[in-house]
Scaffold this motif. Sequence first.
Motif, short mmCIF file in Angstrom:
data_model
loop_
_atom_site.label_atom_id
_atom_site.label_comp_id
_atom_site.label_asym_id
_atom_site.label_seq_id
_atom_site.Cartn_x
_atom_site.Cartn_y
_atom_site.Cartn_z
N THR A 21 -14.85 -77.02 104.76
CA THR A 21 -15.56 -75.74 104.27
C THR A 21 -14.58 -75.65 102.73
OG1 THR A 21 -15.98 -74.88 106.84
CG2 THR A 21 -15.62 -73.49 104.22
N ILE A 22 -16.21 -75.52 101.64
CA ILE A 22 -15.71 -74.82 100.36
C ILE A 22 -15.58 -73.80 99.88
CG2 ILE A 22 -15.69 -75.46 98.01
CD1 ILE A 22 -17.52 -77.75 100.69
N GLN A 23 -14.42 -72.29 99.09
CA GLN A 23 -14.21 -71.28 98.91
C GLN A 23 -13.69 -71.36 97.61
OE1 GLN A 23 -11.11 -69.80 102.03
NE2 GLN A 23 -13.04 -69.97 103.46
N ILE A 24 -14.08 -70.52 96.90
CA ILE A 24 -13.91 -70.62 95.41
C ILE A 24 -13.98 -69.24 94.86
CG2 ILE A 24 -14.92 -70.53 92.89
CD1 ILE A 24 -16.76 -73.40 93.44
N GLY A 25 -12.91 -68.25 94.35
CA GLY A 25 -13.19 -67.25 93.63
C GLY A 25 -11.64 -67.04 92.58
#
Length: 606
Positions: A21-25
């Motif tokens: 799972t890839i999260q970007i912020g």
Amino acid sequence: MGKLVTLKFSDGNFEQGFVVTIQIGEEGALPSSEIAANLPPSMELPKLYDAWQSLYLKIGSTTRLSADANAVTNVSFLEDCYDAAEKLSEQLNQWLRSPSFLPARELVSDNIYRTDEVRVLLQSGNPYLQKMPWHLWDLFDRRFTKAEIAIAAPSYSSIEPSQKHSDKIRILVILGNSEGIDIGADRTMLEQLPNAEVTLLVEPRRQQLNDQLWQQQWDILFFAGHSSTQEDIGRIYINETESLRMEQLRYALRTAVSNGLRLAIFNSCDGLGLARSLFDLHIPQVIVMREPIPDEVAQKFLRYFLEDFSSGTSCYLSVRRARERLQGIEDRFPCATWLPIICQNPAETPLTWSYPKQEKVTMTIPVPVLTKTSSPVLTPMIDISSPKPPSRNNKRTKLFQLPQTYLLLAGTALGLACFVTVLRPRPIVIASGGAIAAIIFGAWSWQIKKEFAWLNENNLLDRYVFASKLDALERKSLSTGMQWRRAKAWAREIHAYAEKIVEKEPDLTVDILETLITVLELAGQVADAIATIGQVKSENYRVVAQRRLQASYDRLQATHELLQNLQDQVLLLSLDRNSSNLKMELPAQLRLAIDTNKITLQANEN
């Protein structure tokens, strides 16, 4: 504000593949984008890592591994280690370019700019995933050069620290068992840190160390000496007779974290076991060495890291810069750039080096080095109007594209008409006049084409000309191997950046050409030094050649980073032509690079 990228490896292994799972912020905010992707099985990667590790451990150097570790010295292991490292790097990137993982790469590319400072967290409990050389992931190694990758535990929690009582950075330094290594340089460096309160414990007893962790507030814990991992349990050697597992400092470290401990640095060997032992204590940030580290590499990393970090650069970017600067000694210490690694508690933000308000900070470094600056001091400059470079679509100017050609033709035609008019239009007159006109035009054409041929042959903005000169350096010195390939790749990328800069800002042509000249000269010194190291028999001359190689190598890398940043600034400038301050800085930054390159070139000539 920087970006935060988190990769959560929730399920799987190398035999079955992984779900990621890839999260970007933005830093300090909730993720703005998220996607799930799959990495296919790759049973080769653990085997390739074991093969590289086995060769690396056979290389004989003075390391900070526990004193009972044996090393084997054999020159052939160096090349074998380089080859194994290259195979592992290629297999890792091939794995990360798998079609099933492509959505993750696209998400990162679409949400991050090249100029962004990026923290990348890999959250997994798989030991082999943690060991992989993630810094070689081409997406972050080549494209996002202000990114650094850290390891994060799969489970974590935050701890509310008590109120800080001092404006200074408080550092507890443990100089442990130093049998066979030199930790004096570590001590000298730490004692010169700006706005820092440093407490030194030299080969302390267990009770003394325990009391310091319980009774005082610390921002940074630093350990230099021997350490090791035995059955996945980290152990540090605090004096000649005592060693401690992290479990034996559990309560003291937990109290130190509650009192404000933000960063632990273990400038010692085999540190991933230490990091895993510290995960349960939820220390915000730990910097360790993934494998046994030679003493010289440990000291250079510490110096490079503290130079940047204590001057206000973020912890992550300071680690990346310090790690990449180690490349200059990889001819003697292969894969030195692989060793430093950050282990991060995802619930916490990294420590920043703070200064009291209105305090002017200076720092004396024991060994003078040339440091890179993002905003150099501007010096008065003479405004020189530079000619616009040839169009990329028409680099080789043709004779009939010159207005002078048409003026010459018009003048010749007029002269021929007057000649015929005066002597009357007889066949011999017309023939003589035509012959004279042809001779004049032929002489003009030959001279111009000769000048164009010389210009095209020496136009460094022409990629083919530049590449041919690099190839000539390679043939002349017979340079081969990983170091020359990297230097050559840097030079070619510098040229690509230079082309784009000149295309957008023609006024920078003169400075760009001078920069390219120094880049070719630096590449030449790298090639010559590599050839010399392979030929000389005297150890004294070999050391001199290695010193020159490192100096030229570092300048090539610094110039590469500068041109890359300048290209980004020029692109930003093209979007906002009112950024007058930014446009004024461009020539100054180029001149700084040129002058520094020339200093290095001159120093290497002496």
